[in-house]
Scaffold this active site. Sequence first.
Site, PDB file in Angstrom:
ATOM      1  N   ASP A 132      12.026  -2.907  -4.462  1.00 26.67           N
ATOM      2  CA  ASP A 132      10.632  -2.481  -4.576  1.00 26.67           C
ATOM      3  C   ASP A 132       9.655  -3.564  -4.138  1.00 26.67           C
ATOM      4  OD1 ASP A 132      11.681  -0.141  -5.795  1.00 26.67           O
ATOM      5  OD2 ASP A 132      11.691  -1.143  -7.729  1.00 26.67           O
TER       6      ASP A 132
ATOM      7  N   GLU B 109       6.790   8.582  -4.922  1.00 28.58           N
ATOM      8  CA  GLU B 109       6.516   7.501  -5.870  1.00 28.58           C
ATOM      9  C   GLU B 109       6.133   6.240  -5.110  1.00 28.58           C
ATOM     10  OE1 GLU B 109      10.219   6.963  -7.930  1.00 28.58           O
ATOM     11  OE2 GLU B 109      11.302   6.482  -6.101  1.00 28.58           O
TER      12      GLU B 109
END
Length: 540
Positions: A26, A198
């Site tokens: 991420d 997301e």
Amino acid sequence: MPTVRSLGWSSMTVFANPVLPGMYPDPSVCRVGDTFYLANSSFEYFPGLPLHSSTDLVTWTPLGHAIDRTGQAGLLDLAGVPDSGGLYAPTLRHHDGLFFLACTVVGGAADASFFLTTTDPAGPWSDPVFLEGARGIDPTVFFHEGRVWWAGCRLVEPGAYPGQTEIWLRELDPVAGRLFGQEHILWNGAVAGAVWAEGPHLFAHDGWIYLLAAEGGTERNHAVSVARSRSVTGPYVGNPGNPILSHRQLGATASVQNVGHADLVEAGDGSWWALALGVRSRAGGHVLGRETFLAPVAWESGWPVVNPGAGRLGERGSTPFTSADAPTPAELHDTFPVGPLAAHWLGVRGPVPGAHTSAAELHLEPPAPPAPDPAGSTSAPRPATRTPAAFLGYRLRHPDVRAGLRLVLPYPGVTAGLALRQSENFGLRIELAHAPAGWTATAIARADGADTVLGSVPLDPVAPGSLLDLTAELSAAGVAFTVTVAGETRVVAVTDAALLTTERAGGFVGTVVGPFVSGEPGHPVTVTGFDYVPTASATP
């Protein structure tokens, strides 16, 4: 702050992907002057939210962690999170001399979004500021025309299909630490039926506001999509060419898979770059976790194009920048110098009590059994463990590597060893233990919460105070465990690495390796060295 150098096209830095190997998922990136700063998820591990800096987008220098104090960990309730819970998908931004880090803690007493601030990304960072009403995960912060916006991702309730999410937006007062004003629903992702739009990030470019999002779940169908609007609050229209980055079309034999969750950054020369996560797959699984990859970005017809002409992550590439930093050595030889424990060591859900260095040795003490929850307690249940153990983990960063430690024979009531941890319920380890028949070295596989002995080697006679070496070697053939006593090396067991893969164990993390102890408290184990040596090459 690190020393920086001017950007220019007179020289370049060649790179091999991933640019940040090991469990660094991420990625979120921002630039201040000529220096790039990177933040990554850390889930249940402490210290949390690792930070790096670079002047070339390739050579990343560790700066420390945003969550590195017990007080911060307590406020976030890391002790209560499950495996692959904890600190999810941060966003790192800089505005008006201040760094902002937005994040979510998942799986504690309650999921909560928060932000941290600092003037120096090397720390110290503030305590977390929690935001009421910031439901969901993967928040981002966006500074635009004198206003501050907060966006996040949450499940649609009720959704048109399982896993449908929406990206929402509200205005943020960073001084008061609160959201205010009208809520806006920005996007549900590019593809109807795709799960988990997301990881949103917002950018301003050429009169447009761009919304970048991950989509498809952080597995084989992961992808990066983008939409744009003339206004921060929308409406947003998706790129007709979505997704702009994915490896899902390459199939099960692709060496790099699960590509998604990207962040974009503009360099000082006007070039644009993407940092995204991906996994290196071998024999149908990956053990290192999700790693950080780099790709160039071009703008065509008002839309970002990742790695033009290829459309996927390259194995190698170059940036037109020079580096002011030395590359991180591939090998680690930790002899535990006196002082604070090195930041590359990770504890599970918090600092490891009783772990300290003294006279170039690591002392690791078995923890006391946890106290039972009071009758009628309404707190979140704590994660179950096989037995109370103290463990320190170092991220596996190479698919072919030898990791080993040297330790003093422990007290008979203590078990000590070297563990490859994927989660509480999955992993491999080699341990020293004393039984009525004497000392043994035993290799153990843990799957679905149950232990299976893979092999055992008797060690007696071995004298108290003897030094022993425990080694795990990972390769395409699997994992080989050995023990060395008095110069004699013996193979304890050879097994495959399937239990270390996310495909078998589930979750979102990679494998970490390091020493552990359990047994009678008050009898610390002495570790005199830890070695991590890639066996195939010194490159990722």
